[in-house]
Design a protein around this motif. Structure first.
Motif, short mmCIF file in Angstrom:
data_model
loop_
_atom_site.label_atom_id
_atom_site.label_comp_id
_atom_site.label_asym_id
_atom_site.label_seq_id
_atom_site.Cartn_x
_atom_site.Cartn_y
_atom_site.Cartn_z
N THR A 1 0.85 -1.21 0.00
CA THR A 1 0.00 0.00 0.00
C THR A 1 0.88 1.25 0.00
N ALA A 2 1.95 1.21 0.77
CA ALA A 2 2.86 2.37 0.81
C ALA A 2 3.43 2.63 -0.59
N LEU A 3 3.85 1.55 -1.28
CA LEU A 3 4.39 1.68 -2.64
C LEU A 3 3.35 2.31 -3.57
N GLU A 4 2.12 1.84 -3.42
CA GLU A 4 1.04 2.35 -4.26
C GLU A 4 0.88 3.87 -4.06
N THR A 5 0.96 4.32 -2.80
CA THR A 5 0.78 5.76 -2.54
C THR A 5 1.95 6.58 -3.11
#
Ligand code: ZN
Length: 237
Positions: free
Chosen positions: A99-103
């Protein structure tokens, strides 16, 4: 939610709606180690995961310290080019690496659309994407991806070094010089790396910065050892 995290309400500067964003309590961030390019590892909560704030309504995403400061022109760009394609979703609360990568990728994509985006902002985001790939053992070709983003970060840091005023982000000139040298080393360019490291060794500011000087000497040593290994290998071959 992890008790090291808490939500606050803020107003999205693009769509003016009230949104929840997640912050990290500083006492929850216990450092357990770091890499030579400042990638830091934490025992529990990694604050980098929460560096990007996202508005779930309009899709605007940016580094939290830059989030409120979007120009009228740029907020219009988000409303026209991002919001119509955005599926409303809430990215507050606990995040994993994916999720962090996605953001971060969303923030990078949007930075590319904006006018007058700074190289230092690109550099900061690309470096963190590289770190997240390094930490993420669920992605198969993560080493290639990590290198790709280290290289993007390197190009943007060089551009920022040449065109922006220091400090760049939180980096003074010596720290930025070191990081460029280290990114050259990590992306397989030891000759360029040594040129940047030697600037630190030969400057009074560098010699006065004990931490950076020590890191620089360690990395120069690593390059020398690698070069010696390569020479020995080629003499055997
Ligand atoms: Zn919004």
């Amino acid at each position: 939610m992890n008790n090291g995290l808490y939500n606050v309400t803020t107003t999205c500067p693009v769509c003016s709606k009230d949104i929840q964003v997640t912050k990290v309590k500083s006492k929850a961030c216990k450092v357990v180690g770091s890499d030579s390019d400042f990638c830091t590892y934490y025992e529990t909560v990694n604050p980098v995961f929460y560096d990007i704030w996202v508005c779930g309504y309009c899709g605007y995403a940016a580094q939290r310290d830059k989030f409120p400061d979007i120009s009228y022109k740029n907020s219009k760009i988000i409303r026209v080019q991002v919001t119509p394609r955005w599926n409303p979703r809430d990215l507050s609360g606990e995040r994993d690496i994916d999720t962090a990568l996605e953001t971060f990728k969303l923030a990078l994509y949007e930075l590319n659309l904006l006018e007058n985006a700074k190289s230092s902002d690109f550099a900061r985001i690309c470096l963190r994407i590289a770190w997240l790939y390094r930490m993420n053992d669920r992605i198969k070709d993560n080493k290639d991806k990590e290198n790709e983003f280290l290289n993007f970060a390197l190009q943007h840091y060089i551009h920022a070094y040449e065109n922006e005023r220091f400090p760049i982000g939180k980096f003074d000139e010596i720290t930025c010089t070191y990081l460029i040298g280290e990114l050259y080393r990590r992306t397989g360019n030891p000759e360029e790396s040594l040129k940047w490291f030697s600037r630190i060794i030969s400057s009074p500011e560098g010699r006065n910065n004990a931490r950076i000087l020590e890191l620089t000497r360690e990395q120069i040593q690593l390059i020398r050892e690698q070069q010696l290994n390569n020479e020995q290998l080629s003499s055997i071959g």
